[in-house]
Motif scaffolding. Structure first.
Motif: not given
Length: 75
Positions: A6-17, A47-55, A61-62
């Motif tokens: 599951l992580l490998a499909r969009c690993a870039v987004f997961a690692l940046v998050a 706080a901004l970095l944590l907010a970007f991680s939610l994005l 997930y999407t």
């Protein structure tokens, strides 16, 4: 289905998050607990970095949602 698949499909987004989560937490805790004069900068950046991680978690997930071809109604 393992967690790495599951992580490998969009690993870039997961690692940046994960990176944003880690850096945001470090900055936030540094701003709260360190006796420095510019504490507000560290708190706000954390706080901004944590907010970007939610994005990025939302994007990860999407893009990991799988819809069978038959349910799309394109056939």
């Amino acid at each position: 289905m393992g967690p790495l698949r599951l992580l490998a499909r969009c690993a870039v987004f997961a690692l940046v998050a994960l990176l944003c989560d880690f850096a945001g937490l470090i900055f936030l805790l540094l701003g709260i607990f360190a006796p420095i004069s510019s504490w507000d900068f560290f708190v706000y950046v954390g706080a901004l970095l944590l907010a970007f991680s939610l994005l990025f978690w939302t994007l990860w997930y999407t893009f990991n949602i799988e819809v069978p071809f038959g349910e799309l109604g394109l056939s």
